[in-house]
Design a protein around this motif. Sequence first.
Motif, mmCIF file in Angstrom:
data_model
loop_
_atom_site.group_PDB
_atom_site.id
_atom_site.type_symbol
_atom_site.label_atom_id
_atom_site.label_comp_id
_atom_site.label_asym_id
_atom_site.label_seq_id
_atom_site.Cartn_x
_atom_site.Cartn_y
_atom_site.Cartn_z
ATOM 1 N N ASN A 79 -6.324 1.864 8.782
ATOM 2 C CA ASN A 79 -5.793 0.282 8.790
ATOM 3 C C ASN A 79 -4.669 0.597 8.301
ATOM 4 O O ASN A 79 -4.336 -0.472 7.802
ATOM 5 C CB ASN A 79 -7.107 -0.444 7.378
ATOM 6 N N GLY A 80 -4.262 1.266 8.148
ATOM 7 C CA GLY A 80 -2.549 1.596 7.726
ATOM 8 C C GLY A 80 -2.333 1.932 6.293
ATOM 9 O O GLY A 80 -1.125 1.954 5.770
ATOM 10 N N ASP A 81 -3.244 2.246 5.020
ATOM 11 C CA ASP A 81 -3.237 1.861 4.291
ATOM 12 C C ASP A 81 -2.677 3.872 3.890
ATOM 13 O O ASP A 81 -3.083 4.782 4.977
ATOM 14 C CB ASP A 81 -4.095 1.415 3.260
ATOM 15 N N GLU A 82 -2.086 4.046 2.958
ATOM 16 C CA GLU A 82 -1.679 5.733 2.631
ATOM 17 C C GLU A 82 -1.785 5.979 1.250
ATOM 18 O O GLU A 82 -1.499 5.094 0.273
ATOM 19 C CB GLU A 82 -0.013 6.077 2.932
ATOM 20 N N LEU A 83 -2.573 7.573 1.270
ATOM 21 C CA LEU A 83 -2.725 7.501 -0.261
ATOM 22 C C LEU A 83 -2.261 8.786 -0.672
ATOM 23 O O LEU A 83 -2.244 9.693 0.231
ATOM 24 C CB LEU A 83 -4.631 7.710 -0.224
ATOM 25 N N PHE A 84 -1.635 8.626 -1.903
ATOM 26 C CA PHE A 84 -1.763 10.295 -2.487
ATOM 27 C C PHE A 84 -2.484 10.786 -3.926
ATOM 28 O O PHE A 84 -2.493 10.372 -4.881
ATOM 29 C CB PHE A 84 0.212 9.861 -2.957
ATOM 30 N N GLY A 85 -2.397 12.189 -3.707
ATOM 31 C CA GLY A 85 -3.071 12.249 -4.545
ATOM 32 C C GLY A 85 -4.426 14.278 -4.270
ATOM 33 O O GLY A 85 -3.601 14.623 -4.024
ATOM 34 N N ARG A 86 -5.519 14.539 -4.835
ATOM 35 C CA ARG A 86 -5.911 15.512 -4.476
ATOM 36 C C ARG A 86 -7.529 15.898 -3.026
ATOM 37 O O ARG A 86 -8.233 14.522 -3.642
ATOM 38 C CB ARG A 86 -6.321 16.052 -5.275
#
Length: 257
Positions: A79-86
């Motif tokens: 959906n275009g969302d972008e996540l940063f993490g692990r």
Amino acid sequence: MDLAGSELLEIRMDNPGNAVHRVVFLNTSQLAGMVLPEKIRLELKLGSSVELLRDMIAQLRFAAEEKPAADLDRVLLANGDELFGRATDKTIRLATEFCAEPMSISTGNVRALELSPTHIARAAVQMWDGTVLRGELSPAALTFAVAGGPTLRLHAGEVLGLLRTDAVPPEDLVQKVDKLVAQLGAESHEDREAAMKELEALKGAIVPLLKKHLSSTDPEVRHRVKQLIEKLGEGEKPAGPDGPPGMFGGAAVIPGG
């Protein structure tokens, strides 16, 4: 899910009337969803508080500026969302046509993963050395802990790709290379030559593992390691900020999806 305001940059009411909201974390992760309270209470610096209807708000700002972290894993959602993490799964299981049972791949050895936009669970997994494995994710889901946010179980159909920042070689390979490098300093010329041949057979992927031995106290080891690095080349270059081909734009890793 509950989110801490201290970890957020802002909440954008992209379409307030339809309750379509986008949460932006300080590390630039983005999640689309719906803010549940119909009324939001704000404590004013003057000491009083005010209660506003959610649909009257265009944006809630929690911090002055974002704080992106370069060392976090990155997930791009459909959906275009972008996540940063692990990525928190210890292993990725990939079913291929060549194996009767799904192969288990250590997530720590994975540089990137791309999912087909047309065939759910069809995946291309790029290993630490650039090798690409293709097959079906089993199970067809990934677990991802958003930095400063929730841990999400993401279905394969929701994910376009995963790019990791700290892919490492398998431990058994590291130990093998270290043992062979030590043999480069053996008293026997035959032993030294045998170690050279074995290391050459491992090819350019081991170059990053050889470089730490350039500071060996043994001049023979330093000399031979330098020769190996020059002969094998620089090995596979690490994925750039846009990942391997097909990851977050560019030619597809999985031809034809």
